[in-house]
Enzyme design. Sequence first.
Site, mmCIF file in Angstrom:
data_model
loop_
_atom_site.group_PDB
_atom_site.id
_atom_site.type_symbol
_atom_site.label_atom_id
_atom_site.label_comp_id
_atom_site.label_asym_id
_atom_site.label_seq_id
_atom_site.Cartn_x
_atom_site.Cartn_y
_atom_site.Cartn_z
ATOM 1 N N GLU A 262 0.879 -1.174 0.000
ATOM 2 C CA GLU A 262 0.000 0.000 0.000
ATOM 3 C C GLU A 262 0.908 1.213 0.000
ATOM 4 O O GLU A 262 1.478 1.561 1.034
ATOM 5 C CB GLU A 262 -0.901 0.003 1.238
ATOM 6 C CG GLU A 262 -1.882 -1.153 1.320
ATOM 7 C CD GLU A 262 -2.870 -1.171 0.178
ATOM 8 O OE1 GLU A 262 -3.026 -0.149 -0.520
ATOM 9 O OE2 GLU A 262 -3.484 -2.236 -0.049
ATOM 10 N N CYS A 296 -2.485 8.906 2.695
ATOM 11 C CA CYS A 296 -2.174 8.546 1.302
ATOM 12 C C CYS A 296 -3.371 8.804 0.390
ATOM 13 O O CYS A 296 -3.214 8.824 -0.826
ATOM 14 C CB CYS A 296 -1.712 7.105 1.217
ATOM 15 S SG CYS A 296 -2.856 5.968 1.980
#
Length: 486
Positions: A262, A296
Amino acid sequence: MHIPQSNCLREHVNNTDLVRDRWMLGGRWVEAHGGEVIAVENPATGAVIGYTPRCGSMEAEAAIEAALVALPLWRSETAERRAVILGRWQGLIRDSADDLARIITLEQGKPLAEAHEEVLSAASYFDWFAEEARRPKLKHTASPGLTFVRQRAIGVIAAITPWNFPSAMIARKAAPALAAGCTMVLKASEYTPFSAFALGALAERAGLPPGVLNILTGDADDIGQVFTGNPAVAKLSFTGSIRTGQLLLQQCAASLKPSVMELGGNAPFIVFADAHFDAAVDALIARKFRNGGQTCVSANRVFVHSSIYDLFAFQVIAKANSLSVGNGLDPEVKIGPTISRSAADRLQELVADAVDHGAKILAGGSRRAACFFDPTVLGNVKPSMRIATEEVFGPIALLLPFETESEVVSLANDTCSGLAGYAFTSSLQRAFRLSDDLDFGMIGINAHSLSSPAAPFGGMKASGLGREGGRCGLEEFLSTKTIAIE
Ligand code: ADP
């Protein structure tokens, strides 16, 4: 450096047993070799709040060995039994939410209310995955003979987590991995070790058997080399920067070790002329300034249709100016510190570079004391500026006008990242077109909240490999075998 006794987190929590400054190995809490430690600072004050073990290769090997020893029993437990333990763990996390939230705010800086939400979100992953793992999806086919598919825990998982969500990032990995029957070694961020150790202390209290979860901190490079190089590790699960993800993937390549990655994003946030205006403004403020922009999936490049650009900018400036900056323990504060001085230095550089290339500061733009950066809005931004091509990871909104849908789709997709994207429009046809045309793993249409235990979370292009969350988040930790019986 040897371990000093002081850890001022104990003064801030009700249950001091949650504050651990040793690492968790096979059900014991131990010092790193030679008592080596790393100082942990509160980014709001710069004060040292405690010391975390500086583990290296030796400790990483020992952690993997403990996880390997614990694997056969945990993997062969019934899913129901595992679910009972994970259920107790999530209950303890909820009961300790106030303490856990204070630990997050003190070591990471985010406002206490956000830290509290994060803790509840972390708990929800244990609930969801414990239940999901109780319902194996057995598949079979009639030919040749009886052919069916078996899935079982893949083995020892090595996890590496970042500092921006010190509890939730751990829960997103540990909940599916442990529910599936895997055991885990976890390297938490050295910025936020105490949230990880507190979760470990609660896991122990919930009855998680020794060795099923081992938590360490220390020299990231050395630990990463062991995690990627040791054949006993079945899979690596990493959340962090694209740069570190690339390095770890190279290390995994030598033994073809599978991984879930990720990585970073550079999310477009597109506001069309037909959008519900106020909802789009509010969504941007939420998506841009949550955790001071250090997520993010933060809105990075804000594309606004030229017909509403000035009005939109006006509203965003007013709201950004109203957000108070300060120590996250103060209930009035909406924007805490950046994680470190170097993170604030980088934001300063990005803004200076943008201004040098013609951007205009419409709000904020200044750094205050060491780690504080004012909520900032920049106009006249060009897609080629450094600030628009890099992931900002700070409270800076970049406004860019556009004219047509095809133009904005190609601008939005013009990035190596493909994690999250957002679009605001009242046209149903456009919503469907955008969900096809935007190259992002997660797309919010008139929505800014993307993450839940039930929803696959992950990116396209350089934003990563695999998914966390949802059934596919569980499948990442299961191996599939085809069995044919004549
Ligand atoms: P950020 O820049 O946001 O801190 P990083 O990718 O550097 O993102 O950090 C995310 C996690 O990866 C942290 O736990 C960090 O310690 C770890 N990390 C950084 N470099 C390495 C490395 N070479 N090997 C293994 N882990 C690493």
